[in-house]
Design a protein around this motif. Structure first.
Motif, PDB file in Angstrom:
ATOM      1  N   TYR A   1     -27.839 -52.992   1.504  1.00 17.42           N
ATOM      2  CA  TYR A   1     -27.925 -51.661   2.131  1.00 17.42           C
ATOM      3  C   TYR A   1     -26.716 -51.409   3.024  1.00 17.42           C
ATOM      4  O   TYR A   1     -26.097 -50.333   2.984  1.00 17.42           O
ATOM      5  CB  TYR A   1     -29.229 -51.609   2.923  1.00 17.42           C
ATOM      6  CG  TYR A   1     -29.416 -50.414   3.830  1.00 17.42           C
ATOM      7  CD1 TYR A   1     -29.973 -49.233   3.340  1.00 17.42           C
ATOM      8  CD2 TYR A   1     -29.077 -50.470   5.174  1.00 17.42           C
ATOM      9  CE1 TYR A   1     -30.179 -48.144   4.176  1.00 17.42           C
ATOM     10  CE2 TYR A   1     -29.278 -49.392   6.017  1.00 17.42           C
ATOM     11  CZ  TYR A   1     -29.831 -48.233   5.520  1.00 17.42           C
ATOM     12  OH  TYR A   1     -30.027 -47.160   6.350  1.00 17.42           O
ATOM     13  N   LEU A   2     -26.352 -52.410   3.846  1.00 13.34           N
ATOM     14  CA  LEU A   2     -25.197 -52.251   4.737  1.00 13.34           C
ATOM     15  C   LEU A   2     -23.905 -52.102   3.931  1.00 13.34           C
ATOM     16  O   LEU A   2     -23.073 -51.237   4.218  1.00 13.34           O
ATOM     17  CB  LEU A   2     -25.092 -53.446   5.692  1.00 13.34           C
ATOM     18  CG  LEU A   2     -26.220 -53.574   6.724  1.00 13.34           C
ATOM     19  CD1 LEU A   2     -26.070 -54.877   7.514  1.00 13.34           C
ATOM     20  CD2 LEU A   2     -26.242 -52.376   7.670  1.00 13.34           C
TER      21      LEU A   2
ATOM     22  N   PHE B   1     -23.533 -51.086   0.807  1.00 10.35           N
ATOM     23  CA  PHE B   1     -23.509 -49.805   0.097  1.00 10.35           C
ATOM     24  C   PHE B   1     -23.279 -48.653   1.081  1.00 10.35           C
ATOM     25  O   PHE B   1     -22.473 -47.751   0.828  1.00 10.35           O
ATOM     26  CB  PHE B   1     -24.824 -49.592  -0.650  1.00 10.35           C
ATOM     27  CG  PHE B   1     -24.794 -48.454  -1.619  1.00 10.35           C
ATOM     28  CD1 PHE B   1     -24.347 -48.634  -2.919  1.00 10.35           C
ATOM     29  CD2 PHE B   1     -25.208 -47.182  -1.246  1.00 10.35           C
ATOM     30  CE1 PHE B   1     -24.315 -47.582  -3.823  1.00 10.35           C
ATOM     31  CE2 PHE B   1     -25.182 -46.113  -2.141  1.00 10.35           C
ATOM     32  CZ  PHE B   1     -24.728 -46.327  -3.427  1.00 10.35           C
ATOM     33  N   GLY B   2     -23.974 -48.688   2.222  1.00  8.65           N
ATOM     34  CA  GLY B   2     -23.845 -47.616   3.215  1.00  8.65           C
ATOM     35  C   GLY B   2     -22.425 -47.506   3.741  1.00  8.65           C
ATOM     36  O   GLY B   2     -21.864 -46.403   3.816  1.00  8.65           O
ATOM     37  N   ILE B   3     -21.838 -48.650   4.093  1.00  9.12           N
ATOM     38  CA  ILE B   3     -20.469 -48.625   4.624  1.00  9.12           C
ATOM     39  C   ILE B   3     -19.495 -48.181   3.533  1.00  9.12           C
ATOM     40  O   ILE B   3     -18.566 -47.411   3.790  1.00  9.12           O
ATOM     41  CB  ILE B   3     -20.097 -50.010   5.202  1.00  9.12           C
ATOM     42  CG1 ILE B   3     -20.929 -50.269   6.462  1.00  9.12           C
ATOM     43  CG2 ILE B   3     -18.610 -50.097   5.511  1.00  9.12           C
ATOM     44  CD1 ILE B   3     -20.910 -51.705   6.945  1.00  9.12           C
TER      45      ILE B   3
ATOM     46  N   THR C   1     -20.126 -46.118   1.056  1.00 10.28           N
ATOM     47  CA  THR C   1     -20.207 -44.659   0.873  1.00 10.28           C
ATOM     48  C   THR C   1     -19.579 -43.922   2.058  1.00 10.28           C
ATOM     49  O   THR C   1     -19.011 -42.847   1.887  1.00 10.28           O
ATOM     50  CB  THR C   1     -21.658 -44.181   0.693  1.00 10.28           C
ATOM     51  OG1 THR C   1     -22.426 -44.588   1.840  1.00 10.28           O
ATOM     52  CG2 THR C   1     -22.280 -44.724  -0.573  1.00 10.28           C
ATOM     53  N   ALA C   2     -19.688 -44.516   3.259  1.00  9.12           N
ATOM     54  CA  ALA C   2     -19.085 -43.871   4.437  1.00  9.12           C
ATOM     55  C   ALA C   2     -17.564 -43.810   4.281  1.00  9.12           C
ATOM     56  O   ALA C   2     -16.948 -42.769   4.532  1.00  9.12           O
ATOM     57  CB  ALA C   2     -19.459 -44.634   5.704  1.00  9.12           C
TER      58      ALA C   2
ATOM     59  N   ASN D   1     -16.778 -41.444   1.350  1.00 10.28           N
ATOM     60  CA  ASN D   1     -17.014 -40.052   1.706  1.00 10.28           C
ATOM     61  C   ASN D   1     -15.922 -39.514   2.626  1.00 10.28           C
ATOM     62  O   ASN D   1     -15.581 -38.332   2.594  1.00 10.28           O
ATOM     63  CB  ASN D   1     -18.396 -39.929   2.370  1.00 10.28           C
ATOM     64  CG  ASN D   1     -18.811 -38.493   2.602  1.00 10.28           C
ATOM     65  OD1 ASN D   1     -18.978 -38.056   3.720  1.00 10.28           O
ATOM     66  ND2 ASN D   1     -18.957 -37.734   1.524  1.00 10.28           N
ATOM     67  N   ALA D   2     -15.363 -40.405   3.455  1.00 16.34           N
ATOM     68  CA  ALA D   2     -14.280 -39.983   4.341  1.00 16.34           C
ATOM     69  C   ALA D   2     -12.990 -39.744   3.543  1.00 16.34           C
ATOM     70  O   ALA D   2     -12.221 -38.834   3.841  1.00 16.34           O
ATOM     71  CB  ALA D   2     -14.037 -41.033   5.423  1.00 16.34           C
TER      72      ALA D   2
ATOM     73  N   PRO E   1     -14.539 -36.727  -0.234  1.00 19.44           N
ATOM     74  CA  PRO E   1     -15.867 -36.242   0.154  1.00 19.44           C
ATOM     75  C   PRO E   1     -16.752 -35.754  -0.989  1.00 19.44           C
ATOM     76  O   PRO E   1     -17.950 -35.699  -0.833  1.00 19.44           O
ATOM     77  CB  PRO E   1     -15.558 -35.081   1.106  1.00 19.44           C
ATOM     78  CG  PRO E   1     -14.145 -35.237   1.506  1.00 19.44           C
ATOM     79  CD  PRO E   1     -13.467 -35.962   0.394  1.00 19.44           C
ATOM     80  N   ARG E   2     -16.204 -35.387  -2.108  1.00 13.87           N
ATOM     81  CA  ARG E   2     -17.023 -34.685  -3.095  1.00 13.87           C
ATOM     82  C   ARG E   2     -17.682 -35.584  -4.137  1.00 13.87           C
ATOM     83  O   ARG E   2     -18.363 -35.101  -5.029  1.00 13.87           O
ATOM     84  CB  ARG E   2     -16.188 -33.609  -3.791  1.00 13.87           C
ATOM     85  CG  ARG E   2     -15.943 -32.415  -2.887  1.00 13.87           C
ATOM     86  CD  ARG E   2     -17.245 -31.678  -2.578  1.00 13.87           C
ATOM     87  NE  ARG E   2     -17.100 -30.744  -1.469  1.00 13.87           N
ATOM     88  CZ  ARG E   2     -18.107 -30.112  -0.901  1.00 13.87           C
ATOM     89  NH1 ARG E   2     -19.341 -30.335  -1.292  1.00 13.87           N
ATOM     90  NH2 ARG E   2     -17.906 -29.272   0.092  1.00 13.87           N
TER      91      ARG E   2
ATOM     92  N   PHE F   1     -23.179 -39.888  -4.553  1.00 18.59           N
ATOM     93  CA  PHE F   1     -23.343 -41.251  -4.051  1.00 18.59           C
ATOM     94  C   PHE F   1     -23.678 -42.266  -5.154  1.00 18.59           C
ATOM     95  O   PHE F   1     -23.398 -43.448  -4.996  1.00 18.59           O
ATOM     96  CB  PHE F   1     -24.392 -41.286  -2.945  1.00 18.59           C
ATOM     97  CG  PHE F   1     -23.913 -40.637  -1.678  1.00 18.59           C
ATOM     98  CD1 PHE F   1     -22.715 -40.991  -1.093  1.00 18.59           C
ATOM     99  CD2 PHE F   1     -24.666 -39.636  -1.068  1.00 18.59           C
ATOM    100  CE1 PHE F   1     -22.258 -40.393   0.070  1.00 18.59           C
ATOM    101  CE2 PHE F   1     -24.224 -39.028   0.094  1.00 18.59           C
ATOM    102  CZ  PHE F   1     -23.021 -39.402   0.661  1.00 18.59           C
TER     103      PHE F   1
END
Lengths: 116, 269
Positions: free
Chosen positions: A62-63, A65-67, A69-70, A73-74, A77-78, A81
């Motif tokens: 989870y961490l 994948f989350g990081i 995507t962060a 996304n930065a 952005p488009r 996910f």
């Protein structure tokens, strides 16, 4: 070439990693690598399939994948996910290889000490 | 050595799984039961209105009067037509029983957008049609605002969902409670974290943000023009299935009603 060497060569070829040094091959395919990869990916994939299946075991994936995507996304952005699964799997494998390599080194050092 | 390693690894895995089961948030059955069951004070009575009757935007408003006097809360779903969790919960709330006051619900605020399963309706994004010091910008917005002025709510809650998470994904606002000055967004976020967000999903913890009253959003307009406590709730599409988003939205709605005295589940809710 001795029979042992032939077997070792065959074994290496069969595993699909011909020409790789043994330590790297073990780091790439060893049990610690496989276990780490499974720990990163499987619990997280279960939670992705059904959020009720998220558990503490999914936290590392989870961490990661989350990081991922962060950062993605930065930068771009488009992107949706779900597209981050490919880099997530690659990143998980990279982390797993590092863990697997460390584990192999630790085992080798322990074996050396016990043979003194 | 390998056996010991295996045993240690197995112990960690079993421990982690057990901790997860033990610490998994269990929702808040008591609060939701208080919302769904008629209280001891008697049955609530429900009336319906057709907003923007005989136009393309016609949509239904439900007004549920509790047996006791109390504040008026307005709940909006479907201001963005593709945010289904808010629409689902707003429909469900039309069958709730407040203990005090009046609960007014518009489940499909931009009905055309809801039917098309699109964020925006024919006149664009409804939630940008309520500018400060001006009339609402579209016929739909004016019809919605007429209803808000007639019911003169003390509390307004607008239900949404975002694709990402506020603070993690730079252009998204999910897992957040935006609120007007004076509204209790922080308590709402804390209660949602306690009830609905497991510790092992830290990115999904709710953030509360006080919103200035100058924007063109419906809850900001209600706070500005009527002095209402305004909330805009955002859950996220990121890693949450529909059932989980609906449960978070349901709990947010029930907690807002509890915080403002329409439900008697009390402080411990």
């Amino acid at each position: 070439m001795s029979r042992d060497n032939l077997l070792a060569e065959d074994d290496s070829t069969l595993r699909g990693w011909p020409g790789l040094p043994d330590s790297l091959r073990r780091a790439a395919t060893g049990p610690a690598t496989a276990a780490t990869f499974a720990l990163l990916v499987v619990p997280f994939a279960l939670g992705w399939y059904d959020a009720a299946l998220f558990s503490p075991l999914a936290l590392p994936g989870y961490l990661l994948f989350g990081i991922g995507t962060a950062i993605g996304n930065a930068v771009a952005p488009r992107f949706e996910f779900w597209l981050y699964w490919a880099p997530f799997l690659a990143g998980s494998y990279g982390v797993s290889v590092i863990v697997g390599y460390g584990y192999e080194r630790w085992i080798a050092r322990t074996d050396d000490r016990s043979s003194l | 050595m390998r056996r010991r390693t295996l045993l240690a690894t197995g112990g960690v895995l079993v421990g982690a799984a057990t901790t997860g089961v033990v610490s998994d948030p269990t929702g808040n059955d008591r609060l939701l039961a208080a919302a769904r069951d008629p209280g001891d004070g008697g049955e609530a009575s429900t009336t319906t209105e057709r907003l923007l009757a005989d136009t393309d935007h016609e949509t239904t408003l439900y007004a549920i009067d509790a047996p006791s006097d109390g504040p008026t809360a307005m709940i909006f779903g479907g201001v963005h037509g593709d945010e289904r969790s808010g629409i689902d919960v707003a429909h469900e709330v039309t069958e709730w029983y407040p203990d005090a006051g009046t609960l007014v619900v518009v489940p499909e605020t931009d009905r055309v957008a809801v039917e098309n399963d699109e964020r925006e309706g024919v006149d664009g994004d409804l939630n940008r049609h309520f500018p400060a010091d001006e009339e609402p910008r579209s016929a739909l917005a004016r019809g919605v605002w007429d209803a808000v002025e007639r019911h003169d709510p003390d509390v307004v809650l607008d239900l949404h969902r975002s694709l990402g998470i506020l603070g993690l994904h730079q252009e998204y606002v999910g897992q957040a409670v935006f609120h007007s000055p004076g509204a209790d967004g922080e308590a709402l976020a804390d209660r949602l974290d306690d009830d609905a967000v497991p510790w092992y999903l830290p990115f999904h913890r709710f953030t509360s943000l006080e919103s200035n009253a100058s924007g063109p959003l419906l809850f900001q307009h209600a706070a500005r023009e009527l002095g209402a406590d305004g909330y805009l709730f955002e859950t996220t599409e990121f890693l949450l299935d529909r059932e989980t988003k609906v449960e978070m939205t349901r709990l947010a709605t029930a907690h807002v009603l509890s915080l403002h005295g329409l439900l008697e589940a009390g402080e411990s809710a």
